[in-house]
Design an enzyme around this catalytic site. Structure first.
Site, PDB file in Angstrom:
ATOM      1  N   GLY A 162       0.853  -1.202   0.000  1.00  0.00           N
ATOM      2  CA  GLY A 162       0.000   0.000   0.000  1.00  0.00           C
ATOM      3  C   GLY A 162       0.884   1.245   0.000  1.00  0.00           C
ATOM      4  O   GLY A 162       0.684   2.181   0.767  1.00  0.00           O
ATOM      5  N   THR A 188       0.196   5.894  -1.865  1.00  0.00           N
ATOM      6  CA  THR A 188      -0.496   7.103  -1.394  1.00  0.00           C
ATOM      7  C   THR A 188      -0.564   7.076   0.139  1.00  0.00           C
ATOM      8  O   THR A 188      -0.194   6.078   0.763  1.00  0.00           O
ATOM      9  CB  THR A 188      -1.953   7.188  -1.930  1.00  0.00           C
ATOM     10  N   GLU A 229      -2.517   0.556  -8.800  1.00  0.00           N
ATOM     11  CA  GLU A 229      -2.766   1.875  -9.403  1.00  0.00           C
ATOM     12  C   GLU A 229      -2.915   1.745 -10.910  1.00  0.00           C
ATOM     13  O   GLU A 229      -2.464   0.772 -11.515  1.00  0.00           O
ATOM     14  CB  GLU A 229      -1.595   2.811  -9.083  1.00  0.00           C
ATOM     15  N   ALA A 251      -2.523  -6.871  -4.158  1.00  0.00           N
ATOM     16  CA  ALA A 251      -1.751  -7.398  -3.019  1.00  0.00           C
ATOM     17  C   ALA A 251      -2.431  -8.587  -2.359  1.00  0.00           C
ATOM     18  O   ALA A 251      -1.777  -9.385  -1.678  1.00  0.00           O
ATOM     19  CB  ALA A 251      -1.539  -6.293  -1.981  1.00  0.00           C
ATOM     20  N   ALA A 307      -5.633   0.024   2.018  1.00  0.00           N
ATOM     21  CA  ALA A 307      -7.009   0.447   2.252  1.00  0.00           C
ATOM     22  C   ALA A 307      -7.751   0.145   0.964  1.00  0.00           C
ATOM     23  O   ALA A 307      -7.410   0.678  -0.082  1.00  0.00           O
ATOM     24  CB  ALA A 307      -7.081   1.928   2.585  1.00  0.00           C
ATOM     25  N   TYR A 319     -17.546   4.645  12.794  1.00  0.00           N
ATOM     26  CA  TYR A 319     -16.183   4.152  12.620  1.00  0.00           C
ATOM     27  C   TYR A 319     -15.863   3.019  13.603  1.00  0.00           C
ATOM     28  O   TYR A 319     -16.046   1.850  13.273  1.00  0.00           O
ATOM     29  CB  TYR A 319     -15.130   5.286  12.684  1.00  0.00           C
ATOM     30  N   LYS A 331     -10.923  -3.377  12.142  1.00  0.00           N
ATOM     31  CA  LYS A 331      -9.745  -2.883  12.868  1.00  0.00           C
ATOM     32  C   LYS A 331      -9.502  -3.730  14.131  1.00  0.00           C
ATOM     33  O   LYS A 331      -8.355  -3.998  14.477  1.00  0.00           O
ATOM     34  CB  LYS A 331      -9.895  -1.397  13.213  1.00  0.00           C
ATOM     35  N   VAL A 350      -6.761  13.482   5.607  1.00  0.00           N
ATOM     36  CA  VAL A 350      -7.399  13.410   4.297  1.00  0.00           C
ATOM     37  C   VAL A 350      -6.590  12.457   3.423  1.00  0.00           C
ATOM     38  O   VAL A 350      -5.424  12.700   3.134  1.00  0.00           O
ATOM     39  CB  VAL A 350      -7.431  14.787   3.599  1.00  0.00           C
ATOM     40  N   THR A 351      -7.206  11.347   3.069  1.00  0.00           N
ATOM     41  CA  THR A 351      -6.618  10.444   2.073  1.00  0.00           C
ATOM     42  C   THR A 351      -7.789  10.006   1.194  1.00  0.00           C
ATOM     43  O   THR A 351      -8.949  10.303   1.500  1.00  0.00           O
ATOM     44  CB  THR A 351      -5.957   9.190   2.704  1.00  0.00           C
TER      45      THR A 351
END
Ligand code: NAI
Ligand code: NA
Length: 395
Positions: free
Chosen positions: A47, A50, A74, A111, A139, A234, A243, A273-274
């Site tokens: 990963g 980014t 990507e 992956a 992610a 979340y 998680k 922020v992603t």
């Protein structure tokens, strides 16, 4: 070609190669300005293109002169389409790493698949012999299981009852209520299958079986907790279950690494922020307020500052500081009582009229566009870009 941002909801379908390079360059400069870091020299980042994974790769390479292999998924550029930003980020990263004589190779593919694990194993055998660290920073909304071929989708839903709260459309600034229906059917299991720890464990098993992990090997995966405010969607929601599973997997992996004195860690990171986090309802409004409060208190961090702190103040100390659940916490500044109290107070007041003054929506937006290589002062966007067509080892 002149490239402009083209957005659809929380995604941007274009990316700017020069802007992506600028983003990578800024992170490299930050790391260099902080001086040398003592950390593992042969690092696999899963990963890596980014967000936190890219920041980890940059910190290892430019802070510690590490050889890095990056795995990610990507899009390469094609006729009439730009590449995805992670592709441009990696093109820039490899170019800049090679310029300094650093080893950096990348594998672009799924992956979760056996094939990409095998490809990675072959590359490590051929070039590095063994590795000293794996950063696991995937992610993804979907995962095709390597053994059954079944494709699972993750969801971002509360568990038990509908969750209603404020959210912001960060393009228009409109603050409104959003209701999210609770998980049903296999939503929880599916989310755990996609974003839990199974694939992390599979990676470590596959690498260990081939004797590719060095003595004192370390691996780290990233998690999030966040405030009461976002708990229903979340940490107590479907993603939170994943998680929980990821965090439990760290102990399982550590057990398996006993003979090489290796250890698996969880690092709980700050909300940033992603591409992944902008997809979660309610979170962008929370983050806009959080950014404002953290900037007002001079404690705001981005991915690179977070990972620099992880490397220099946590992960590689003789005695790794953790919470009572064994997790590294670099969300400490986000979770500070005074910060959270202020955010909660603003949360009650925020609406469409005052969102620009109460929150840092401007900063949120700017970072969103930065993810895709836009809004960098240093870049002349009226200039034709030269398409990056081919990078060594990257298709
Ligand atoms: P991101 O979306 O920026 O990065 C995801 C990475 O995974 C990219 O390199 C992408 O190419 C790669 N990827 C996705 N699917 C793949 C596949 N099938 N095969 C290979 N590569 C694949 O995400 P971000 O936010 O950096 O997240 C990384 C980790 O950090 C996640 O576990 C996330 O939950 C965690 N985290 C994120 C926080 C945030 O606020 N963004 C806060 C705390 C933790
Ligand atoms: Na503001």
């Amino acid at each position: 070609m002149i490239i402009e941002p083209r957005t659809r909801g929380f995604i941007c379908t274009t990316a700017h190669p020069d802007g992506c390079e600028q983003g990578v360059l800024n992170q490299i400069e930050y790391i260099k300005s902080k001086g040398k870091i003592e950390s593992p020299k042969r690092v696999l980042v899963i990963g890596a293109s980014t967000g936190f994974g890219l920041a980890s790769r940059i910190t290892s390479a430019f802070g510690s002169e590490a050889s890095t292999i990056g795995v990610f998924f990507e899009k390469a550029p094609s006729e009439g389409r730009t590449a995805s930003s992670g592709w441009y980020n990696t093109a820039a990263f490899e170019k800049l790493a090679h310029k300094e004589g650093l080893y950096a190779k990348s594998i672009n593919g799924d992956a979760f698949s056996k094939e990409v694990k095998e490809q990675t194993i072959d590359l490590i055998k051929k070039d590095l012999g063994q590795i000293d660290m794996v950063v696991y920073s995937l992610a993804s909304p979907v995962r095709t299981h390597p053994e059954t071929g079944v494709r699972y989708k993750s969801s971002l839903k509360p568990i038990g009852s509908t969750y209603t709260n404020k959210t912001v459309d960060f393009h228009t600034g409109e603050v409104k209520e959003v209701s999210i229906a609770p998980a049903e059917g296999d939503d929880i299991e599916n989310t755990v299958t996609v974003m839990g720890g199974e694939d992390w464990e599979m990676w470590i098993d596959a690498l260990k079986k081939e004797n590719l992990l060095s003595k004192d090997f370390k691996t780290v995966a990233y998690s999030y907790i966040g405030p009461k405010l976002t708990e229903p969607v979340y940490r107590n929601g479907t993603i939170g279950r994943a998680k929980d599973h990821l965090e439990a997997t760290a102990f399982k992996i550590t057990d398996k690494l006993k003979d090489i004195e290796g250890k698996a860690y969880i690092s709980v990171n700050k909300a940033l922020v992603t591409q992944s986090s902008s997809a979660i309802p309610v979170i962008p409004l929370y983050m806009s307020l959080l950014y404002q409060v953290m900037k007002d208190n001079n404690v705001h961090e981005g991915c690179i500052e977070q990972i620099h702190r992880l490397y220099t103040e946590r992960l590689f100390l003789d005695e790794v500081p953790t919470d009572e659940e064994g997790r590294i916490r670099i969300d400490d500044l986000e979770m500070r009582d005074d910060i959270q109290e202020k955010v909660a107070e603003l949360w009650e007041k925020v609406d469409t009229e005052n969102v620009m003054s109460l929150s840092d929506l401007e900063g949120y937006r700017n970072e969103f566009f930065h993810l895709f290589g836009f809004n960098f002062e240093e870049v002349d966007y009226s200039k034709e870009t030269e398409e990056v067509v081919k990078i060594a080892g990257l298709q």
